[in-house]
Scaffold this motif. Structure first.
Motif, PDB file in Angstrom:
ATOM      1  N   ILE A 177       2.355  -7.644   7.129  1.00 31.16           N
ATOM      2  CA  ILE A 177       2.978  -6.618   7.973  1.00 31.16           C
ATOM      3  C   ILE A 177       3.833  -5.683   7.113  1.00 31.16           C
ATOM      4  CG2 ILE A 177       4.715  -6.248   9.788  1.00 31.16           C
ATOM      5  CD1 ILE A 177       3.645  -8.863  11.087  1.00 31.16           C
ATOM      6  N   PHE A 178       4.538  -6.254   6.133  1.00 32.80           N
ATOM      7  CA  PHE A 178       5.383  -5.458   5.242  1.00 32.80           C
ATOM      8  C   PHE A 178       4.545  -4.441   4.469  1.00 32.80           C
ATOM      9  CE2 PHE A 178       7.514  -4.472   1.300  1.00 32.80           C
ATOM     10  CZ  PHE A 178       8.857  -4.381   1.635  1.00 32.80           C
ATOM     11  N   ILE A 179       3.445  -4.900   3.865  1.00 24.07           N
ATOM     12  CA  ILE A 179       2.639  -3.989   3.048  1.00 24.07           C
ATOM     13  C   ILE A 179       1.898  -2.986   3.931  1.00 24.07           C
ATOM     14  CG2 ILE A 179       0.471  -5.319   2.882  1.00 24.07           C
ATOM     15  CD1 ILE A 179       0.530  -4.586  -0.175  1.00 24.07           C
ATOM     16  N   ALA A 180       1.514  -3.399   5.144  1.00 27.16           N
ATOM     17  CA  ALA A 180       0.856  -2.464   6.069  1.00 27.16           C
ATOM     18  C   ALA A 180       1.814  -1.358   6.494  1.00 27.16           C
ATOM     19  CB  ALA A 180       0.336  -3.215   7.292  1.00 27.16           C
ATOM     20  N   ASN A 181       3.074  -1.715   6.728  1.00 23.30           N
ATOM     21  CA  ASN A 181       4.074  -0.696   7.080  1.00 23.30           C
ATOM     22  C   ASN A 181       4.335   0.249   5.910  1.00 23.30           C
ATOM     23  OD1 ASN A 181       4.424  -1.574   9.716  1.00 23.30           O
ATOM     24  ND2 ASN A 181       6.068  -3.009   9.188  1.00 23.30           N
ATOM     25  N   LEU A 182       4.268  -0.284   4.694  1.00 21.56           N
ATOM     26  CA  LEU A 182       4.414   0.560   3.508  1.00 21.56           C
ATOM     27  C   LEU A 182       3.257   1.554   3.425  1.00 21.56           C
ATOM     28  CD1 LEU A 182       5.825   1.316   0.849  1.00 21.56           C
ATOM     29  CD2 LEU A 182       4.572  -0.558  -0.254  1.00 21.56           C
ATOM     30  N   GLN A 238       1.502   2.636   5.920  1.00 17.96           N
ATOM     31  CA  GLN A 238       1.687   3.593   7.014  1.00 17.96           C
ATOM     32  C   GLN A 238       2.677   4.684   6.642  1.00 17.96           C
ATOM     33  OE1 GLN A 238       3.330   1.940  10.657  1.00 17.96           O
ATOM     34  NE2 GLN A 238       2.268   3.459  11.912  1.00 17.96           N
ATOM     35  N   ARG A 239       3.745   4.323   5.943  1.00 21.33           N
ATOM     36  CA  ARG A 239       4.722   5.319   5.506  1.00 21.33           C
ATOM     37  C   ARG A 239       4.109   6.267   4.477  1.00 21.33           C
ATOM     38  NH1 ARG A 239       8.656   1.628   3.047  1.00 21.33           N
ATOM     39  NH2 ARG A 239       9.706   3.504   2.289  1.00 21.33           N
ATOM     40  N   CYS A 240       3.299   5.720   3.563  1.00 23.27           N
ATOM     41  CA  CYS A 240       2.621   6.572   2.565  1.00 23.27           C
ATOM     42  C   CYS A 240       1.672   7.558   3.234  1.00 23.27           C
ATOM     43  CB  CYS A 240       1.844   5.706   1.572  1.00 23.27           C
ATOM     44  SG  CYS A 240       2.868   4.727   0.458  1.00 23.27           S
ATOM     45  N   LEU A 241       1.106   7.170   4.368  1.00 24.13           N
ATOM     46  CA  LEU A 241       0.108   7.985   5.059  1.00 24.13           C
ATOM     47  C   LEU A 241       0.719   8.894   6.127  1.00 24.13           C
ATOM     48  CD1 LEU A 241      -2.775   5.351   5.486  1.00 24.13           C
ATOM     49  CD2 LEU A 241      -2.553   7.134   3.738  1.00 24.13           C
ATOM     50  N   SER A 242       2.036   9.017   6.129  1.00 20.65           N
ATOM     51  CA  SER A 242       2.680   9.923   7.096  1.00 20.65           C
ATOM     52  C   SER A 242       2.119  11.326   6.935  1.00 20.65           C
ATOM     53  CB  SER A 242       4.201   9.955   6.872  1.00 20.65           C
ATOM     54  OG  SER A 242       4.765   8.684   7.103  1.00 20.65           O
ATOM     55  N   VAL A 243       1.911  12.003   8.059  1.00 26.17           N
ATOM     56  CA  VAL A 243       1.335  13.354   8.019  1.00 26.17           C
ATOM     57  C   VAL A 243       2.256  14.303   7.268  1.00 26.17           C
ATOM     58  CG1 VAL A 243       0.584  15.316   9.419  1.00 26.17           C
ATOM     59  CG2 VAL A 243       0.006  12.980  10.122  1.00 26.17           C
ATOM     60  N   LYS A 244       3.568  14.181   7.486  1.00 30.43           N
ATOM     61  CA  LYS A 244       4.536  15.035   6.799  1.00 30.43           C
ATOM     62  C   LYS A 244       4.966  14.403   5.485  1.00 30.43           C
ATOM     63  CE  LYS A 244       7.860  16.933   9.032  1.00 30.43           C
ATOM     64  NZ  LYS A 244       9.071  17.126   9.891  1.00 30.43           N
ATOM     65  N   GLY A 245       4.864  15.162   4.407  1.00 26.91           N
ATOM     66  CA  GLY A 245       5.234  14.651   3.091  1.00 26.91           C
ATOM     67  C   GLY A 245       6.665  14.158   3.017  1.00 26.91           C
ATOM     68  N   GLU A 254      10.145   4.499  -4.879  1.00 31.47           N
ATOM     69  CA  GLU A 254      10.498   3.670  -3.721  1.00 31.47           C
ATOM     70  C   GLU A 254       9.365   2.701  -3.373  1.00 31.47           C
ATOM     71  OE1 GLU A 254      13.502   6.808  -1.436  1.00 31.47           O
ATOM     72  OE2 GLU A 254      11.333   6.913  -1.088  1.00 31.47           O
ATOM     73  N   VAL A 255       8.137   3.176  -3.503  1.00 35.59           N
ATOM     74  CA  VAL A 255       6.979   2.301  -3.273  1.00 35.59           C
ATOM     75  C   VAL A 255       6.985   1.148  -4.273  1.00 35.59           C
ATOM     76  CG1 VAL A 255       4.458   2.145  -3.373  1.00 35.59           C
ATOM     77  CG2 VAL A 255       5.532   4.102  -2.248  1.00 35.59           C
ATOM     78  N   ALA A 256       7.229   1.461  -5.541  1.00 32.50           N
ATOM     79  CA  ALA A 256       7.242   0.429  -6.587  1.00 32.50           C
ATOM     80  C   ALA A 256       8.345  -0.596  -6.330  1.00 32.50           C
ATOM     81  CB  ALA A 256       7.424   1.077  -7.954  1.00 32.50           C
TER      82      ALA A 256
END
Length: 304
Positions: A260-265, A267-274, A282-284
């Protein structure tokens, strides 16, 4: 800046046996890659342009300049170039184990596929992109077929032909849109404003691809309107169907909290707005925290 050797065309002709068909190890949008053997028995990869137009020359010069600036264990190393021909030839370290795309989608070669390996690949790529962005370079074509794996399945980002160096005191560039469908940042596509968050989006697609072993452009399937993995992944989270799309191997090896943690990560990377996406640093950091968490017990450990 990394030292780059200048090869003669004769040296590279000998190394590749006159660019024989049997020496081809890859074909891309910007050129053909040949396996070469130098007199000191070093194996190299030689990239040769398909065309002789001005755009190809610009792409090759661009890659030469940018890769000469980079030195990171997860970025393919440029060894040298040949300037005697109309379009420069580029010479790289030889990476022996194909692309991440091949390994994700080749069921027969899946012995490497595990939660710990997926996490390590994701961590290595995040660190490499953090480094690239610090130069600052935007890759602009992050995808699983541009990520090479060595014999230890260590990933190396390649193909910087479309990449751009960001001028000092700038946060973005206005460019003609380039990239690969399925991985292309939608905000960049509509605005032509290239930022480091465009790479973050593409990384999110690669991570979704790694977790689901699904191609970024989906075949006709049960989803009504979503024909790309990014939208399908987000829809699955929103509809509480995440565990239906993740690879079964990961569900066995990782805890629900980790997945769930990595899936939410993702999802945040795939946000429509940059602006809503994290930075690669932050991802690392998030992936580093995930690496510290214990995984599910193995079947042997459960019996003890």
């Amino acid at each position: 800046m990394e030292q780059v050797k200048v090869f003669t065309i004769d040296e590279l002709m000998v190394a590749t046996k006159n660019f024989k068909e049997e020496r081809i190890i890859g074909r891309g949008g910007y050129g053909t890659v040949y396996k070469g053997l130098l007199p000191n028995d070093q194996i190299v990869a030689v990239k040769r342009s398909k065309f002789m137009d001005e755009g190809q020359i610009e792409q090759f010069i661009n890659e030469l300049i940018l890769l000469a600036r980079t030195k990171h264990p997860n970025v393919v190393r440029l060894l040298g170039c040949c300037l005697e021909v109309e379009v420069p030839l580029l010479v790289y370290e030889f990476i022996s184990n194909g692309t991440l795309h091949d390994h994700i989608h080749n069921i027969d070669g899946a012995s490497w596929y595990s939660w710990s390996n997926c996490l390590q690949i994701a961590m290595d790529l995040a660190n490499a992109l953090t480094y690239i962005h610090s130069i600052p370079i935007i890759h602009r074509d992050i995808k699983s077929s541009n990520i090479l794996l060595d014999d230890s399945h260590t990933p190396k980002i390649s193909d910087f032909g479309a990449s751009r160096l960001i001028p000092l005191n700038h946060t973005h560039l206005s460019t003609v849109v380039q990239g690969t469908l399925g991985y292309l940042d939608p905000e960049y596509f509509f605005s032509s404003q290239l930022t480091e968050k465009s790479d973050v989006y593409s990384f999110g697609v690669v991570l979704a691809e790694l977790l689901t072993r699904t191609r970024p452009l989906l075949p006709v399937r049960q989803t009504d309107q979503n024909c790309n993995l990014a939208a399908y992944f987000i829809q699955s989270i929103q509809e509480d169907n995440l565990f239906d799309i993740l690879d079964s191997q990961l569900i066995v090896e990782a805890t629900q909290e980790q997945l769930i943690f990595i899936a939410n990560l993702v999802q945040r990377c795939l946000s429509v707005k940059g602006d809503d996406r994290p930075t690669m640093m932050e991802v690392a950091i998030d992936l580093g925290e995930l690496c510290k968490q214990p995984t599910n017990l193995s079947p042997i450990e459960r019996e003890m």
